[in-house]
Scaffold this motif. Structure first.
Motif, PDB file in Angstrom:
ATOM      1  N   SER A   9       2.228  75.691  57.629  1.00 23.39           N
ATOM      2  CA  SER A   9       3.588  75.673  58.230  1.00 23.39           C
ATOM      3  C   SER A   9       4.637  76.901  57.783  1.00 23.39           C
ATOM      4  N   ARG A  10       4.219  77.742  57.052  1.00 16.55           N
ATOM      5  CA  ARG A  10       4.949  78.763  56.434  1.00 16.55           C
ATOM      6  C   ARG A  10       4.841  79.870  57.076  1.00 16.55           C
ATOM      7  N   THR A  11       6.142  80.363  57.561  1.00 18.21           N
ATOM      8  CA  THR A  11       5.911  81.569  58.346  1.00 18.21           C
ATOM      9  C   THR A  11       6.761  82.795  57.855  1.00 18.21           C
ATOM     10  N   ILE A  12       6.452  84.020  58.010  1.00 16.10           N
ATOM     11  CA  ILE A  12       7.323  85.075  57.545  1.00 16.10           C
ATOM     12  C   ILE A  12       7.351  85.998  58.760  1.00 16.10           C
ATOM     13  N   VAL A  20      13.201  90.919  56.741  1.00 17.09           N
ATOM     14  CA  VAL A  20      11.968  89.885  56.564  1.00 17.09           C
ATOM     15  C   VAL A  20      12.776  88.540  56.492  1.00 17.09           C
ATOM     16  N   LYS A  21      12.294  87.547  56.960  1.00 20.89           N
ATOM     17  CA  LYS A  21      12.574  86.097  56.879  1.00 20.89           C
ATOM     18  C   LYS A  21      11.569  85.247  56.674  1.00 20.89           C
ATOM     19  N   SER A  22      11.762  84.184  55.987  1.00 26.50           N
ATOM     20  CA  SER A  22      10.646  83.408  55.498  1.00 26.50           C
ATOM     21  C   SER A  22      11.262  81.843  55.547  1.00 26.50           C
ATOM     22  N   ASN A  23      10.448  80.894  55.652  1.00 28.51           N
ATOM     23  CA  ASN A  23      10.994  79.566  55.722  1.00 28.51           C
ATOM     24  C   ASN A  23      10.326  79.060  54.310  1.00 28.51           C
ATOM     25  N   GLY A  24      10.044  79.849  53.255  1.00 27.99           N
ATOM     26  CA  GLY A  24       9.736  79.535  52.022  1.00 27.99           C
ATOM     27  C   GLY A  24       9.980  80.763  51.129  1.00 27.99           C
ATOM     28  N   SER A  25       9.676  80.383  49.865  1.00 27.85           N
ATOM     29  CA  SER A  25      10.119  81.517  48.583  1.00 27.85           C
ATOM     30  C   SER A  25       9.514  82.775  48.884  1.00 27.85           C
ATOM     31  N   ALA A  31       3.071  77.396  48.929  1.00 31.11           N
ATOM     32  CA  ALA A  31       2.976  77.116  50.297  1.00 31.11           C
ATOM     33  C   ALA A  31       4.053  76.204  50.698  1.00 31.11           C
ATOM     34  N   ASP A  32       5.082  75.874  49.828  1.00 31.00           N
ATOM     35  CA  ASP A  32       6.120  74.993  50.212  1.00 31.00           C
ATOM     36  C   ASP A  32       7.071  75.669  51.160  1.00 31.00           C
ATOM     37  N   VAL A  33       7.504  74.761  51.982  1.00 30.87           N
ATOM     38  CA  VAL A  33       8.654  75.306  53.141  1.00 30.87           C
ATOM     39  C   VAL A  33       9.768  74.588  52.947  1.00 30.87           C
ATOM     40  N   GLY A  34      10.924  75.217  53.614  1.00 30.12           N
ATOM     41  CA  GLY A  34      12.103  74.426  53.596  1.00 30.12           C
ATOM     42  C   GLY A  34      13.151  75.358  53.370  1.00 30.12           C
ATOM     43  N   GLU A  35      13.493  75.996  52.125  1.00 31.39           N
ATOM     44  CA  GLU A  35      14.323  76.897  51.976  1.00 31.39           C
ATOM     45  C   GLU A  35      14.197  78.215  52.777  1.00 31.39           C
ATOM     46  N   THR A  36      15.301  78.817  53.348  1.00 26.72           N
ATOM     47  CA  THR A  36      14.927  80.171  54.033  1.00 26.72           C
ATOM     48  C   THR A  36      15.266  81.275  52.941  1.00 26.72           C
ATOM     49  N   HIS A  37      14.448  82.291  52.878  1.00 22.50           N
ATOM     50  CA  HIS A  37      14.469  83.312  52.243  1.00 22.50           C
ATOM     51  C   HIS A  37      14.530  84.459  53.104  1.00 22.50           C
ATOM     52  N   THR A  38      15.504  85.429  52.857  1.00 22.04           N
ATOM     53  CA  THR A  38      15.562  86.739  53.378  1.00 22.04           C
ATOM     54  C   THR A  38      15.444  87.947  52.536  1.00 22.04           C
TER      55      THR A  38
END
Length: 91
Positions: A9-12, A20-25, A31-38
């Motif tokens: 469920s992790r996307t980049i 670039v934007k990701s829903n993980g580090s 593989a953890d998701v949650g925090e948005t990283h740009t």
């Protein structure tokens, strides 16, 4: 959009403006998701990679994640003592 890749469920998302934007580090392999990283990606093709990603959330200016685009796959190479990589598949 330039490219969207997914692992579990992790996307980049890579955008044409170089962001670039990701829903993980984007700082370390997880593989953890949650925090948005740009961040910003820079295309720098060489023998090692196709470019690098930097994110302000990583804290160290030297922290860079290198990436390779190979057809429908994206491989991220993280900084670590051993080879640390994560493979994503284009959706």
């Amino acid at each position: 959009m330039f490219l969207q890749v997914l692992t579990r469920s992790r996307t980049i998302h890579f955008f044409d403006d170089g962001s670039v934007k990701s829903n993980g580090s984007l700082c370390f392999m997880t593989a953890d998701v949650g925090e948005t990283h740009t961040g910003i990606y820079t295309e720098m093709p060489n023998d090692f990679s196709d470019g690098e990603i930097t994110s302000e959330k990583c804290g160290l200016n030297e922290t860079k994640v290198y990436y390779d685009l190979d057809g429908n796959h994206l491989i991220l190479w993280y900084p670590c003592i051993e080879g640390c990589a994560q493979k994503f598949t284009k959706k």
